[in-house]
Design a protein around this motif. Structure first.
Motif, mmCIF file in Angstrom:
data_model
loop_
_atom_site.group_PDB
_atom_site.id
_atom_site.type_symbol
_atom_site.label_atom_id
_atom_site.label_comp_id
_atom_site.label_asym_id
_atom_site.label_seq_id
_atom_site.Cartn_x
_atom_site.Cartn_y
_atom_site.Cartn_z
ATOM 1 N N PRO A 1 -3.416 7.376 3.517
ATOM 2 C CA PRO A 1 -4.486 6.625 2.985
ATOM 3 C C PRO A 1 -5.293 5.601 3.919
ATOM 4 C CG PRO A 1 -2.305 6.040 2.429
ATOM 5 C CD PRO A 1 -2.085 7.434 3.178
ATOM 6 N N ALA A 2 -4.275 5.440 5.089
ATOM 7 C CA ALA A 2 -4.703 4.395 6.079
ATOM 8 C C ALA A 2 -5.493 5.033 7.057
ATOM 9 C CB ALA A 2 -3.443 3.744 6.650
ATOM 10 N N GLY A 3 -5.341 6.203 7.112
ATOM 11 C CA GLY A 3 -6.133 7.069 8.214
ATOM 12 C C GLY A 3 -6.411 8.517 7.818
ATOM 13 N N PRO A 4 -7.535 8.727 6.717
ATOM 14 C CA PRO A 4 -7.547 10.024 6.022
ATOM 15 C C PRO A 4 -8.399 10.853 7.243
ATOM 16 C CG PRO A 4 -9.147 8.458 5.005
ATOM 17 C CD PRO A 4 -8.078 7.642 6.171
ATOM 18 N N ASP A 5 -8.733 12.030 6.648
ATOM 19 C CA ASP A 5 -9.463 13.116 7.472
ATOM 20 C C ASP A 5 -10.714 12.307 8.023
ATOM 21 O OD1 ASP A 5 -11.409 15.171 8.171
ATOM 22 O OD2 ASP A 5 -10.884 16.237 6.499
ATOM 23 N N PRO A 6 -10.989 12.417 9.256
ATOM 24 C CA PRO A 6 -12.148 11.726 9.956
ATOM 25 C C PRO A 6 -13.529 11.946 9.502
ATOM 26 C CG PRO A 6 -10.593 12.013 11.615
ATOM 27 C CD PRO A 6 -10.114 12.708 10.410
ATOM 28 N N THR A 7 -13.477 13.265 8.892
ATOM 29 C CA THR A 7 -14.787 13.808 8.253
ATOM 30 C C THR A 7 -15.254 12.927 7.303
ATOM 31 O OG1 THR A 7 -14.138 15.904 8.921
ATOM 32 C CG2 THR A 7 -15.840 15.996 7.432
ATOM 33 N N ARG A 8 -14.308 12.082 6.502
ATOM 34 C CA ARG A 8 -14.855 11.318 5.472
ATOM 35 C C ARG A 8 -15.776 10.059 6.171
ATOM 36 N NH1 ARG A 8 -12.393 11.445 0.446
ATOM 37 N NH2 ARG A 8 -10.795 12.668 0.247
ATOM 38 N N THR A 9 -15.576 9.806 7.308
ATOM 39 C CA THR A 9 -16.581 8.791 7.721
ATOM 40 C C THR A 9 -17.522 9.346 8.691
ATOM 41 O OG1 THR A 9 -14.896 8.523 9.731
ATOM 42 C CG2 THR A 9 -14.544 7.071 7.754
ATOM 43 N N THR A 10 -17.801 10.765 8.528
ATOM 44 C CA THR A 10 -18.764 11.355 9.391
ATOM 45 C C THR A 10 -20.093 11.410 8.714
ATOM 46 O OG1 THR A 10 -17.035 12.476 10.830
ATOM 47 C CG2 THR A 10 -19.392 13.409 10.798
ATOM 48 N N GLY A 11 -21.135 11.034 9.153
ATOM 49 C CA GLY A 11 -22.329 10.926 8.412
ATOM 50 C C GLY A 11 -22.983 12.385 8.629
ATOM 51 N N PRO A 12 -24.340 12.546 8.010
ATOM 52 C CA PRO A 12 -24.771 11.723 7.115
ATOM 53 C C PRO A 12 -24.132 11.228 5.715
ATOM 54 C CG PRO A 12 -25.854 13.705 6.835
ATOM 55 C CD PRO A 12 -25.039 13.796 8.082
ATOM 56 N N PHE A 13 -24.538 10.390 5.039
ATOM 57 C CA PHE A 13 -23.704 9.835 3.914
ATOM 58 C C PHE A 13 -24.681 10.040 2.671
ATOM 59 C CE2 PHE A 13 -21.660 7.668 7.668
ATOM 60 C CZ PHE A 13 -20.382 8.076 7.209
ATOM 61 N N LEU A 14 -23.955 10.129 1.616
ATOM 62 C CA LEU A 14 -24.698 10.061 0.263
ATOM 63 C C LEU A 14 -24.284 8.818 -0.482
ATOM 64 C CD1 LEU A 14 -24.020 13.822 -0.587
ATOM 65 C CD2 LEU A 14 -26.178 12.889 0.213
ATOM 66 N N GLN A 15 -25.204 8.190 -1.222
ATOM 67 C CA GLN A 15 -24.718 7.091 -1.942
ATOM 68 C C GLN A 15 -24.644 7.028 -3.484
ATOM 69 O OE1 GLN A 15 -26.177 3.232 0.059
ATOM 70 N NE2 GLN A 15 -26.755 2.648 -1.932
ATOM 71 N N ASP A 16 -23.565 6.484 -3.918
ATOM 72 C CA ASP A 16 -23.581 6.561 -5.252
ATOM 73 C C ASP A 16 -23.998 5.557 -5.825
ATOM 74 O OD1 ASP A 16 -21.504 4.497 -5.402
ATOM 75 O OD2 ASP A 16 -19.768 5.732 -5.354
ATOM 76 N N PRO A 17 -24.200 5.691 -7.630
ATOM 77 C CA PRO A 17 -24.935 4.556 -8.095
ATOM 78 C C PRO A 17 -24.362 3.050 -7.830
ATOM 79 C CG PRO A 17 -24.738 6.414 -9.362
ATOM 80 C CD PRO A 17 -23.897 6.572 -8.173
ATOM 81 N N ASP A 18 -23.142 3.021 -7.429
ATOM 82 C CA ASP A 18 -22.463 1.714 -7.261
ATOM 83 C C ASP A 18 -22.527 1.454 -5.821
ATOM 84 O OD1 ASP A 18 -21.319 1.705 -9.915
ATOM 85 O OD2 ASP A 18 -19.618 2.767 -9.525
ATOM 86 N N GLY A 19 -23.337 1.957 -4.788
ATOM 87 C CA GLY A 19 -23.482 1.696 -3.750
ATOM 88 C C GLY A 19 -22.491 2.267 -2.618
ATOM 89 N N HIS A 20 -21.173 2.825 -2.969
ATOM 90 C CA HIS A 20 -20.459 3.446 -2.032
ATOM 91 C C HIS A 20 -21.002 4.685 -1.453
ATOM 92 C CE1 HIS A 20 -17.736 1.480 -5.392
ATOM 93 N NE2 HIS A 20 -17.718 0.709 -4.288
ATOM 94 N N ARG A 21 -20.423 4.846 -0.101
ATOM 95 C CA ARG A 21 -21.146 5.751 0.464
ATOM 96 C C ARG A 21 -19.946 6.909 0.666
ATOM 97 N NH1 ARG A 21 -23.411 4.652 6.204
ATOM 98 N NH2 ARG A 21 -21.224 4.043 6.746
ATOM 99 N N HIS A 22 -20.712 8.414 0.556
ATOM 100 C CA HIS A 22 -19.643 9.424 0.869
ATOM 101 C C HIS A 22 -20.300 10.367 1.554
ATOM 102 C CE1 HIS A 22 -17.670 8.607 -3.184
ATOM 103 N NE2 HIS A 22 -19.002 7.935 -3.464
ATOM 104 N N SER A 23 -19.355 11.016 2.724
ATOM 105 C CA SER A 23 -19.568 11.793 3.586
ATOM 106 C C SER A 23 -20.480 12.860 3.041
ATOM 107 C CB SER A 23 -18.538 12.074 4.601
ATOM 108 O OG SER A 23 -18.937 13.430 5.394
#
Length: 427
Positions: A65-87
């Motif tokens: 949980p403190a260091g997940p798959d680095p692909t999660r922080t690899t862009g480009p990113f999609l943004q959900d309705p709450d403003g959270h970014r997802h790889s």
């Protein structure tokens, strides 16, 4: 078999209907009933388990949980309705998987992981060699809790040997495997293949090895370890280069788009881009000369066969391009196709991802994501008529399945609470 028999899980992904009012019971996916644990980062292991998941296996992706798959922080990113970014890459590379967040350095995390391993069919990991072993989660330790487990490791240079401890990214494997030595144009700078080919091929080999080891387990009753390296995966592709060097001692060099031994088999220039063609048989060579109105080339005895033409490419290709450079790609392709000559225009990915042929074959599809909605996916090239590839959810939110999966394998309340607490801190 794994945590669940997988039939119910796969059935929802393979729903089909017969005639009016007639429901047809779907067949489970080809690998339904198998459970695979993934401890993967970036590409090789996640790509391997994506193949297994597409074919119906249940894949549980275990991340710190403190260091997940680095692909999660690899862009480009999609943004959900709450403003959270997802790889965007993560949502595609990790489709059809569940996510469990565990700190494998903690006692509770290791204990929970051992519970998962005890009921899994395979583990696929691509950490540095020895990383899981140092945590007490190596092949020997997991074999004690599950003798039938297939333990697959993908790494840069293998689990042993003088290079094993070195970090092994795709470009290093492309360099050491010889692939970069033959990629690009003569006298040009070194060029890597445009996609991470060693990562991807090692992932495919890993998936094939896992399925093969599981078949052997069904026959012999025992699991085994699997060792796949990016380096050896890259070297395994050198079929033509090995045939040349091991027979003659000649070392392959960059040829641009040209074939190693035959011609014409490469890209040629048109007025609005490039077209690839392959006229290496007598029939297709005659067809090319006819389609492009090149009777002098056809009748020239120096070009009597493909090997002779290859030796004279320096003068042959400009002669062909003299006929193609003034014509549009579509015109050249139409003429060559009418003459039965294999050919294709070079398309960019904007054209590929909207290609009519691929759309007609229903290659692209949308995977549902709990926050993003539909996420367009590349299809599986493995088309099984009776057990088609699974089309399930997009890559999971970190730790989304932690409680459900740990409860399923009988984890203690303390282990579950510890996992959820670590996940809450990470978020």
């Amino acid at each position: 078999m794994g945590l669940l028999d997988g039939a119910d899980r796969a059935a929802g992904d393979l729903a089909a209907a017969g005639g009016p009012g007639v429901a047809v019971a779907p067949r489970p996916g080809a690998l339904a009933g198998l459970t695979v644990l993934e401890v993967g980062v970036f590409m090789a292991a996640p790509f391997a388990t994506m193949q297994l998941a597409d074919l119906g296996a249940r894949v549980i992706k275990v991340e710190n949980p403190a260091g997940p798959d680095p692909t999660r922080t690899t862009g480009p990113f999609l943004q959900d309705p709450d403003g959270h970014r997802h790889s965007s890459p993560f949502a595609r590379l990790n489709r059809n998987k569940e996510s469990v967040a565990l700190d494998l350095k903690s006692d509770a995390g290791r204990s929970a992981f051992l519970r998962l391993a005890a009921r899994a069919d395979a583990l696929v990991e691509n950490l540095r060699p020895g990383a899981l072993r140092r945590l007490g989660l190596g092949p020997d330790e997991l074999a004690e809790v599950n003798p039938g487990l297939v333990y697959a490791s993908a790494s840069g240079f293998g689990q042993d040997g003088p290079l094993a401890a070195l970090p092994g990214l795709d470009i290093m494997a492309q360099a050491r495997s010889g692939l970069m030595s033959i990629t690009g144009t003569p006298d040009g700078d070194p060029v890597k293949i445009g996609v991470p080919i060693c990562d991807l091929v090692s992932g495919l080999y890993t998936a094939l090895a896992v399925v093969s080891a599981l078949r052997a387990r069904d026959r012999d009753g025992a699991g085994q370890s699997v060792d796949v390296s990016l380096l050896e995966s890259g070297v395994s592709l050198a079929v033509w280069e090995a045939g040349k060097y091991l027979a003659t001692g000649e070392v392959g060099r960059p040829l641009g788009s040209a074939h190693q031994t035959q011609a014409p088999y490469q890209a040629v220039r048109c007025a609005d881009g490039f077209v690839t063609l392959g006229a290496i048989t007598p029939k297709t060579w005659d067809g090319l000369c006819t389609a492009l109105d090149l009777p002098a080339l056809r009748d020239d005895p120096r070009y009597r066969d493909s090997s002779s033409r290859h030796a004279l490419r320096a003068e042959l290709i400009p002669a062909i391009e003299a006929a193609t450079a003034t014509r549009a790609r579509a015109e050249v392709v139409a003429a060559l196709e009418a003459a039965g000559v294999p050919c294709a225009p070079i398309e960019d990915y904007g054209q590929v991802f909207t290609d009519g042929h691929l759309r007609e074959r229903d290659y692209f599809w949308d995977a549902e994501h709990p926050d993003l909605g539909p996420v367009r996916q590349l299809g599986s090239p493995m088309r099984l008529s009776g057990t088609p590839a699974r089309r399930g959810p997009a890559g999971p939110v970190l730790g989304a399945d932690t409680r459900a999966v740990l409860t399923e394998v009988g984890a203690s309340p303390e282990e579950i609470d510890a996992a959820l607490a670590a996940l809450a801190v990470a978020r």
